[in-house]
Scaffold this active site. Structure first.
Site, PDB file in Angstrom:
ATOM      1  N   TYR A 173       0.827  -1.115   0.021  1.00  0.00           N
ATOM      2  CA  TYR A 173      -0.030   0.071   0.030  1.00  0.00           C
ATOM      3  C   TYR A 173       0.833   1.289  -0.039  1.00  0.00           C
ATOM      4  O   TYR A 173       0.716   2.260  -0.639  1.00  0.00           O
ATOM      5  CB  TYR A 173      -1.057  -0.104   1.371  1.00  0.00           C
ATOM      6  N   LYS A 177       1.309   4.275  -2.792  1.00  0.00           N
ATOM      7  CA  LYS A 177       1.213   5.988  -2.637  1.00  0.00           C
ATOM      8  C   LYS A 177       2.394   6.567  -2.820  1.00  0.00           C
ATOM      9  O   LYS A 177       2.540   7.889  -3.113  1.00  0.00           O
ATOM     10  CB  LYS A 177       0.595   5.874  -1.017  1.00  0.00           C
TER      11      LYS A 177
END
Length: 268
Positions: A173, A177
């Site tokens: 994740y 980002k």
């Protein structure tokens, strides 16, 4: 997480524009993805309270209806629709609905993200990476491309993208980002000649349903230092930053990543 495209000129007379505050978004149209809860909803509220007509979306109709009712109760002009940003047909539907019902698009806040994995990054599978990168990075770019193609001739704007600081257990994740920082830097010079601003918002630990597990882990890791209350932020604190970047007050800011971390030590 956090992203938008703002129009510099609409059909408003120049005299009206001069009377408006630089921070006013009156007359603007803002798409905010994944905006029925958490940071997305806070962004929609912040933009709407400054005068923008916000278009909110979520994968579930019930969540859309609830958010629309809340925003209308706050005297915010709002349109709602279902949208799974990972599907091309849904992205196109979102953009077309906004154009049809609102007359144009000024701001895009690309906030949608998924995280189907928590654990050691070496235990993550190819399917996990495909899902995270498809929604968190590829869909953000494709939606930005779709919107920018409609407004290249007459808009000035910014794209806000949320970006989490690196935390143990959220490896894939956080990588996705971090990729948005590079995407922001790549898009900014490409779109600058069309007076479109591109910026990124990198929040710290924010109290949302999406990050509830992270907040719990972070609470225990920081409780001994007595700084937990300072370091955990509220969605509204991110929403205000997004609204600022979409306003004329940020007209000389592009290609930047703004960290909103409450003093948390981090490097981009």
């Amino acid at each position: 997480m956090f992203r938008g495209l703002s129009r510099f000129l609409r059909t408003n007379p120049v005299s009206v524009q001069r009377r408006m505050s630089h921070s006013s978004l009156d007359g603007k149209v803002a798409i905010v993805t994944a905006s029925t809860d958490g940071i997305g909803l806070a962004a929609a509220q912040a933009l709407g309270k400054r005068g923008a007509h916000v278009v909110v979306s979520s994968r579930r109709q019930a969540n859309v209806d609830k958010a629309v009712a809340l925003l209308k109760s706050q005297s915010i002009r709002v349109t709602g629709t279902t949208c799974n940003v990972g599907k091309g047909e849904d992205r196109e539907k979102l953009v077309q609905l906004t154009v049809d019902q609102c007359g144009g698009i000024d701001i895009l806040v690309s906030n949608a993200a998924v995280n189907p994995f928590f654990g050691n990054i070496l235990d993550s599978t190819e399917d996990v990476w495909d899902k995270i990168l498809s929604v968190n990075v590829k869909a953000a770019f494709l939606l930005t491309k779709l919107v920018s193609l409609l407004i290249l001739q007459c808009l000035l704007g910014s794209v806000e993208r949320s970006c989490c600081v690196s935390l143990q257990g959220l490896g894939p994740y956080c990588v996705s980002k971090t990729a948005l920082l590079g995407l922001t830097r790549a898009l900014a010079p490409e779109l600058a000649h069309s007076n479109i601003r591109v910026n990124c918002v990198a929040p710290g630990i924010i109290k949302t349903r999406f990050s509830s597990a992270t907040v719990i882990v972070f609470f225990f890791s920081c409780s001994s230092c007595g700084k937990t209350k300072t370091l955990i932020g509220e969605p509204e604190e991110i929403g205000g930053t997004i609204a600022f970047l979409c306003s004329d007050d940020a007209s000389y800011i592009t290609g930047e990543t703004v960290t909103v971390t409450g003093g948390m030590s981090c490097r981009l």
